[in-house]
Design a protein around this motif. Structure first.
Motif, PDB file in Angstrom:
ATOM      1  N   ILE A 273      66.583 114.814  43.033  1.00 55.55           N
ATOM      2  CA  ILE A 273      66.048 115.830  43.952  1.00 55.55           C
ATOM      3  C   ILE A 273      67.129 116.849  44.296  1.00 55.55           C
ATOM      4  N   ALA A 274      68.328 116.349  44.585  1.00 53.47           N
ATOM      5  CA  ALA A 274      69.437 117.243  44.947  1.00 53.47           C
ATOM      6  C   ALA A 274      69.786 118.173  43.791  1.00 53.47           C
ATOM      7  N   TYR A 275      69.768 117.639  42.570  1.00 48.07           N
ATOM      8  CA  TYR A 275      70.108 118.457  41.403  1.00 48.07           C
ATOM      9  C   TYR A 275      69.052 119.531  41.167  1.00 48.07           C
ATOM     10  N   LEU A 276      67.794 119.182  41.336  1.00 49.31           N
ATOM     11  CA  LEU A 276      66.720 120.163  41.159  1.00 49.31           C
ATOM     12  C   LEU A 276      66.833 121.280  42.202  1.00 49.31           C
ATOM     13  N   LYS A 277      67.158 120.917  43.419  1.00 51.14           N
ATOM     14  CA  LYS A 277      67.347 121.934  44.462  1.00 51.14           C
ATOM     15  C   LYS A 277      68.540 122.823  44.137  1.00 51.14           C
ATOM     16  N   GLN A 278      69.590 122.200  43.606  1.00 53.07           N
ATOM     17  CA  GLN A 278      70.782 122.956  43.220  1.00 53.07           C
ATOM     18  C   GLN A 278      70.446 123.982  42.134  1.00 53.07           C
TER      19      GLN A 278
END
Length: 344
Positions: A273-278
Motif C-alpha cells: 500500500i505504501a509503495y503504491l501511494k509513493q
C-alpha cells in the motif's frame, strides 16, 4: 565396469544428488514460463523436500553408509511412483520433476547389489528384486528394499497435497476489468512474481497499445495466483483500476506491481500500500472476492498451467493459446499482421 562403479559409486551418488539439488533450485526460478504444478508434504513445498532428501543421500554417501543410501533411494522410488501417477492422472507433466526422478533412478542403479536371496535361490525371491540391506547395529540383516519403497509410497500417499490449477477459493462474481472493445480478444494470464511475465509485459506494452488503437481489440489481464502473495497484489490491482481505468493508468499500475514484486520484493500488505501511494496510484476498494471467482473460472476454462499464457480469440471457433514469453510475442505479432491484412 562393475569394479569402476563399485569403486566410485559414492562419488557418483554425491554428484547425482548435487545435480538433483541444483535442478530443484533452478525449478524455483522459472525461465520462459512459470508452471503451476504444485505439491507439498505437510505444507512444505515438494522442491524443498527434494533438496533435503538429496542432502541426506549426500551425507550418507560421504560417510560411506551404503545401507542407508540404498534404503533412502529405495524409499525415493516409492515416492516417485506416486508422483508419476499424479502427473499422469492430471495429464500435467513437470520436466524438472521427471529429470529429478531420472537422477534418483540412476543413483539407485549405481548402488544396486544383487541380493543374496537370489544367489541362494530362496523362496519369495520377488521380495528382493530391488535388493536387500543390512543394518548390523540394529541386528537387522537381509531386509528387502521393497519394504522401503512401499514405506515411501505410503508416506507420500497420505501426506502429499498436489494441485495443477490455481484458484482463489472465493465466491461468485461481478466483472474482470478489460481495455477496449472489438471482435478480437486478448487474455493475458500472468503472475506478478513470475520473471517471464515481467519480460513479456514490458516488451508487449507498446504492441498492446498499438492493437488497442485499432479499435478492434479487447484486452483482459487475468492474474494468476501462483505465488502465495499474488492474491494481495491482484486485490490492489483491482482497487487501482477501479479508481482510474484508463489505458495509460492500467499499464502504469501493472508496471508498478511488477516492480513491487520483483524489484522491491514486497511481500506485506502495508508495504505494498505504501509503495503504491509513493507511486501516486489511487485506490478505490471494491468487492474483490466476486472478481476472484471469475478469475478462477477463467483459469480453469482455459486450462492455465503456467504463466505467462496468452489466449487470442479471433472468433468463437478460432482460439489460439500461447505459452511462454517468446510464443506470446509471436502470437501478438501474428494478430497484428492479421489485422493489417484485413484493412487492405
Amino acid at each position: 565396469m562393475k569394479e569402476f562403479i563399485r569403486k566410485y559409486r559414492n562419488l557418483m551418488t554425491i554428484a547425482l544428488s548435487l545435480a538433483g539439488i541444483v535442478l530443484m533450485m533452478y525449478y524455483d526460478y522459472c525461465d520462459t514460463e512459470c508452471s503451476y504444478l504444485r505439491g507439498d508434504i505437510w505444507g512444505i513445498d515438494l522442491k524443498w523436500v527434494g533438496i533435503a532428501y538429496m542432502t541426506a543421500v549426500i551425507i550418507f554417501a560421504a560417510f560411506r553408509q551404503s545401507s542407508f543410501v540404498r534404503a533412502l533411494l529405495a524409499a525415493g522410488l516409492g515416492v516417485e511412483v506416486h508422483l508419476y501417477a499424479f502427473q499422469i492422472q492430471n495429464d500435467v507433466y513437470c520436466p524438472f520433476c521427471l529429470a529429478f526422478s531420472v537422477l534418483l533412478i540412476l543413483s539407485f542403479i549405481i548402488n544396486y547389489e544383487v541380493p543374496s536371496a537370489w544367489r541362494e535361490k530362496k523362496r519369495r525371491l520377488w521380495l528382493y528384486f530391488l535388493g536387500e540391506v543390512d543394518f548390523p547395529m540394529l541386528r537387522i540383516h537381509k531386509l528387502p528394499l521393497l519394504l522401503f519403497s512401499l514405506l515411501g509410497y505410503l508416506s507420500i500417499l497420505f501426506t502429499f497435497s498436489g494441485s495443477v490449477t490455481p484458484a482463489f477459493g472465493q465466491e461468485v462474481a461481478a466483472g474482470v476489468p478489460s481495455l477496449g472493445k472489438g471482435k478480437y480478444e486478448i487474455v493475458m494470464f500472468a503472475d506478478y512474481f513470475c520473471p517471464p511475465c515481467l519480460r513479456i509485459d514490458t516488451k508487449a506494452e507498446p504492441l498492446l497499445k498499438e492493437l488497442l488503437a485499432t479499435g478492434k481489440i479487447k484486452i483482459t489481464f487475468a492474474d494468476v495466483p501462483f505465488h502465495r502473495f499474488t492474491p494481495t497484489y491482484i486485490k490492489y490491482y483491482l482497487y487501482a483500476v477501479n479508481a482510474h481505468s484508463g489505458t495509460k493508468n492500467v499499464f502504469h499500475i501493472r508496471k508498478t506491481l511488477f516492480e513491487a514484486a520483483q524489484v522491491k520484493h514486497i511481500e506485506t500488505e502495508n508495504a505494498l500500500i505504501a509503495y503504491l501511494k509513493q507511486q501516486k496510484i489511487s485506490l478505490k476498494p471494491i468487492d474483490e472476492k466476486s472478481i476472484f471467482s471469475i478469475l478462477s473460472s477463467m483459469i480453469n476454462e482455459n486450462n492455465i498451467k503456467s504463466t505467462p499464457t496468452c489466449i487470442i480469440r479471433y472468433s468463437a471457433t478460432d482460439v489460439k493459446k500461447f505459452v511462454g514469453d517468446e510464443e506470446i510475442w509471436n502470437g501478438l505479432n501474428a494478430l497484428k499482421t492479421h489485422l493489417s491484412a484485413g484493412e487492405k
